[in-house]
Design an enzyme around this catalytic site. Sequence first.
Site, PDB file in Angstrom:
ATOM      1  N   PRO A  85       0.795  -1.231   0.000  1.00 48.29           N
ATOM      2  CA  PRO A  85       0.000   0.000   0.000  1.00 48.29           C
ATOM      3  C   PRO A  85       0.831   1.286   0.000  1.00 48.29           C
ATOM      4  O   PRO A  85       1.873   1.367   0.658  1.00 48.29           O
ATOM      5  CB  PRO A  85      -0.811  -0.100   1.297  1.00 48.29           C
ATOM      6  CG  PRO A  85      -0.132  -1.112   2.124  1.00 48.29           C
ATOM      7  CD  PRO A  85       0.510  -2.073   1.163  1.00 48.29           C
ATOM      8  N   ASN A  86       0.325   2.234  -0.768  1.00 50.11           N
ATOM      9  CA  ASN A  86       0.873   3.595  -0.893  1.00 50.11           C
ATOM     10  C   ASN A  86       2.158   3.667  -1.707  1.00 50.11           C
ATOM     11  O   ASN A  86       2.661   4.768  -1.963  1.00 50.11           O
ATOM     12  CB  ASN A  86       1.087   4.235   0.500  1.00 50.11           C
ATOM     13  CG  ASN A  86      -0.224   4.335   1.264  1.00 50.11           C
ATOM     14  OD1 ASN A  86      -1.199   4.876   0.732  1.00 50.11           O
ATOM     15  ND2 ASN A  86      -0.273   3.802   2.460  1.00 50.11           N
ATOM     16  N   ARG A 123       4.960  10.845  -2.617  1.00 45.34           N
ATOM     17  CA  ARG A 123       4.700  10.553  -1.206  1.00 45.34           C
ATOM     18  C   ARG A 123       5.963  10.819  -0.376  1.00 45.34           C
ATOM     19  O   ARG A 123       7.000  10.186  -0.611  1.00 45.34           O
ATOM     20  CB  ARG A 123       4.316   9.075  -1.092  1.00 45.34           C
ATOM     21  CG  ARG A 123       4.224   8.563   0.307  1.00 45.34           C
ATOM     22  CD  ARG A 123       4.206   7.047   0.341  1.00 45.34           C
ATOM     23  NE  ARG A 123       4.008   6.598   1.698  1.00 45.34           N
ATOM     24  CZ  ARG A 123       4.262   5.387   2.140  1.00 45.34           C
ATOM     25  NH1 ARG A 123       4.717   4.462   1.294  1.00 45.34           N
ATOM     26  NH2 ARG A 123       4.057   5.069   3.381  1.00 45.34           N
ATOM     27  N   TYR A 138      11.063   8.766   0.813  1.00 45.53           N
ATOM     28  CA  TYR A 138      10.940   7.729  -0.214  1.00 45.53           C
ATOM     29  C   TYR A 138      11.486   8.129  -1.592  1.00 45.53           C
ATOM     30  O   TYR A 138      11.400   7.346  -2.533  1.00 45.53           O
ATOM     31  CB  TYR A 138       9.467   7.313  -0.337  1.00 45.53           C
ATOM     32  CG  TYR A 138       8.915   6.723   0.955  1.00 45.53           C
ATOM     33  CD1 TYR A 138       9.397   5.517   1.458  1.00 45.53           C
ATOM     34  CD2 TYR A 138       7.920   7.384   1.690  1.00 45.53           C
ATOM     35  CE1 TYR A 138       8.923   4.976   2.641  1.00 45.53           C
ATOM     36  CE2 TYR A 138       7.426   6.845   2.885  1.00 45.53           C
ATOM     37  CZ  TYR A 138       7.941   5.641   3.349  1.00 45.53           C
ATOM     38  OH  TYR A 138       7.461   5.107   4.524  1.00 45.53           O
ATOM     39  N   ASN A 174       7.961  -5.630  -0.853  1.00 46.43           N
ATOM     40  CA  ASN A 174       7.863  -4.492   0.064  1.00 46.43           C
ATOM     41  C   ASN A 174       6.391  -4.421   0.465  1.00 46.43           C
ATOM     42  O   ASN A 174       5.567  -3.881  -0.275  1.00 46.43           O
ATOM     43  CB  ASN A 174       8.320  -3.195  -0.595  1.00 46.43           C
ATOM     44  CG  ASN A 174       8.341  -2.039   0.412  1.00 46.43           C
ATOM     45  OD1 ASN A 174       7.788  -2.142   1.513  1.00 46.43           O
ATOM     46  ND2 ASN A 174       8.982  -0.948   0.042  1.00 46.43           N
ATOM     47  N   ALA A 176       3.176  -0.838   4.928  1.00 44.52           N
ATOM     48  CA  ALA A 176       2.656  -0.837   6.307  1.00 44.52           C
ATOM     49  C   ALA A 176       2.139  -2.210   6.737  1.00 44.52           C
ATOM     50  O   ALA A 176       2.120  -2.523   7.938  1.00 44.52           O
ATOM     51  CB  ALA A 176       1.563   0.210   6.447  1.00 44.52           C
ATOM     52  N   HIS A 228       4.046  -4.484   9.210  1.00 45.52           N
ATOM     53  CA  HIS A 228       3.971  -4.327  10.663  1.00 45.52           C
ATOM     54  C   HIS A 228       2.658  -4.830  11.253  1.00 45.52           C
ATOM     55  O   HIS A 228       2.444  -4.729  12.448  1.00 45.52           O
ATOM     56  CB  HIS A 228       4.164  -2.844  11.020  1.00 45.52           C
ATOM     57  CG  HIS A 228       5.227  -2.164  10.222  1.00 45.52           C
ATOM     58  ND1 HIS A 228       6.541  -2.572  10.251  1.00 45.52           N
ATOM     59  CD2 HIS A 228       5.184  -1.130   9.327  1.00 45.52           C
ATOM     60  CE1 HIS A 228       7.247  -1.812   9.435  1.00 45.52           C
ATOM     61  NE2 HIS A 228       6.448  -0.933   8.854  1.00 45.52           N
ATOM     62  N   GLU A 255      12.560  -9.531   1.793  1.00 40.02           N
ATOM     63  CA  GLU A 255      11.794  -8.380   2.295  1.00 40.02           C
ATOM     64  C   GLU A 255      12.605  -7.104   2.066  1.00 40.02           C
ATOM     65  O   GLU A 255      13.783  -7.055   2.400  1.00 40.02           O
ATOM     66  CB  GLU A 255      11.525  -8.582   3.791  1.00 40.02           C
ATOM     67  CG  GLU A 255      10.852  -7.393   4.456  1.00 40.02           C
ATOM     68  CD  GLU A 255      10.647  -7.598   5.967  1.00 40.02           C
ATOM     69  OE1 GLU A 255      10.797  -8.749   6.462  1.00 40.02           O
ATOM     70  OE2 GLU A 255      10.357  -6.609   6.655  1.00 40.02           O
ATOM     71  N   HIS A 281      12.700  -2.705   2.265  1.00 37.51           N
ATOM     72  CA  HIS A 281      12.147  -1.406   2.645  1.00 37.51           C
ATOM     73  C   HIS A 281      13.044  -0.311   2.090  1.00 37.51           C
ATOM     74  O   HIS A 281      14.280  -0.423   2.143  1.00 37.51           O
ATOM     75  CB  HIS A 281      12.051  -1.276   4.172  1.00 37.51           C
ATOM     76  CG  HIS A 281      11.155  -2.321   4.759  1.00 37.51           C
ATOM     77  ND1 HIS A 281       9.786  -2.274   4.632  1.00 37.51           N
ATOM     78  CD2 HIS A 281      11.446  -3.472   5.401  1.00 37.51           C
ATOM     79  CE1 HIS A 281       9.277  -3.351   5.212  1.00 37.51           C
ATOM     80  NE2 HIS A 281      10.254  -4.101   5.671  1.00 37.51           N
ATOM     81  N   ARG A 336      13.195   4.648  12.543  1.00 35.32           N
ATOM     82  CA  ARG A 336      11.962   5.440  12.516  1.00 35.32           C
ATOM     83  C   ARG A 336      11.092   5.120  13.748  1.00 35.32           C
ATOM     84  O   ARG A 336      11.616   4.745  14.789  1.00 35.32           O
ATOM     85  CB  ARG A 336      11.236   5.179  11.184  1.00 35.32           C
ATOM     86  CG  ARG A 336      12.086   5.578   9.968  1.00 35.32           C
ATOM     87  CD  ARG A 336      11.375   5.317   8.672  1.00 35.32           C
ATOM     88  NE  ARG A 336      10.182   6.154   8.535  1.00 35.32           N
ATOM     89  CZ  ARG A 336       9.244   5.964   7.594  1.00 35.32           C
ATOM     90  NH1 ARG A 336       9.379   4.992   6.711  1.00 35.32           N
ATOM     91  NH2 ARG A 336       8.199   6.764   7.535  1.00 35.32           N
ATOM     92  N   ARG A 369       7.383   0.652  13.443  1.00 39.62           N
ATOM     93  CA  ARG A 369       7.981   0.151  12.191  1.00 39.62           C
ATOM     94  C   ARG A 369       9.094  -0.858  12.460  1.00 39.62           C
ATOM     95  O   ARG A 369       9.646  -1.472  11.553  1.00 39.62           O
ATOM     96  CB  ARG A 369       8.522   1.310  11.354  1.00 39.62           C
ATOM     97  CG  ARG A 369       7.445   2.208  10.817  1.00 39.62           C
ATOM     98  CD  ARG A 369       8.005   3.249   9.870  1.00 39.62           C
ATOM     99  NE  ARG A 369       7.151   4.415   9.860  1.00 39.62           N
ATOM    100  CZ  ARG A 369       6.043   4.539   9.144  1.00 39.62           C
ATOM    101  NH1 ARG A 369       5.668   3.572   8.327  1.00 39.62           N
ATOM    102  NH2 ARG A 369       5.304   5.626   9.216  1.00 39.62           N
TER     103      ARG A 369
HETATM  104  C1  DQA Z   1       8.247   1.027   3.888  1.00 38.32           C
HETATM  105  C2  DQA Z   1       8.326   1.276   5.395  1.00 38.32           C
HETATM  106  C3  DQA Z   1       6.975   1.055   6.050  1.00 38.32           C
HETATM  107  O1  DQA Z   1       7.059   1.280   7.450  1.00 38.32           O
HETATM  108  C4  DQA Z   1       5.971   2.030   5.470  1.00 38.32           C
HETATM  109  O2  DQA Z   1       4.693   1.800   6.022  1.00 38.32           O
HETATM  110  C5  DQA Z   1       5.926   2.020   3.993  1.00 38.32           C
HETATM  111  C6  DQA Z   1       7.165   1.851   3.237  1.00 38.32           C
HETATM  112  C7  DQA Z   1       9.572   1.349   3.187  1.00 38.32           C
HETATM  113  O3  DQA Z   1       9.727   0.940   2.043  1.00 38.32           O
HETATM  114  O4  DQA Z   1      10.418   2.060   3.753  1.00 38.32           O
HETATM  115  O5  DQA Z   1       4.881   2.236   3.391  1.00 38.32           O
HETATM  116  O6  DQA Z   1       7.979  -0.365   3.680  1.00 38.32           O
END
Ligand code: DQA
Length: 142
Positions: A9-10, A17, A22, A71, A74, A77, A95, A97, A104, A108
């Site tokens: 997501p996102n 964003r 990012y 990835n 969120a 978590h 995995e 990130h 952070r 997280r």
């Molecule tokens: C993320 C880190 C996560 O905590 C966050 O919710 C994201 C992106 C990262 O790529 O740094 O959406 O996975």
Amino acid sequence: MKIHIINGPNLNLLGKREPEIYGSITFQEYFSTLQFKYKNIELSYFQSNIEGELISELQEADNNLDGIILNAAAYTHTSIAIADAIKAINTPVVEVHISNVYAREDFRKKSYISPNVVGVIAGFGLDSYSLAIQSLINFNNQ
Ligand code: DQA
């Protein structure tokens, strides 16, 4: 060699964003640089904001792939369901990130999926994905 990237997501909003965390390029733009860099690897990419779609994608992707880069954003978590899906498939999952999640907020620092993956790469910006490809190449050559 076939590697599938799954973004949660996102991450469709990369480029606009929170660019200070990012970065300022879209994933599509970055994906093109990966394809250019790893010409011998068949790379594919999927993104969803929906937990169940990510689970279905993990299940469906588990056919003749050499690796999955995930990835889960969120959902990392929160999602026992995604953790279970990783455990249920045979393809090695890395995995990833973009940010250093350990530097952070406390929430997280917990990943439900880490125990079920071959390794975790975090904090190198979008380059985390390139490092994950490299790690899968090495993993498959072991
Ligand atoms: C993320 C880190 C996560 O905590 C966050 O919710 C994201 C992106 C990262 O790529 O740094 O959406 O996975």
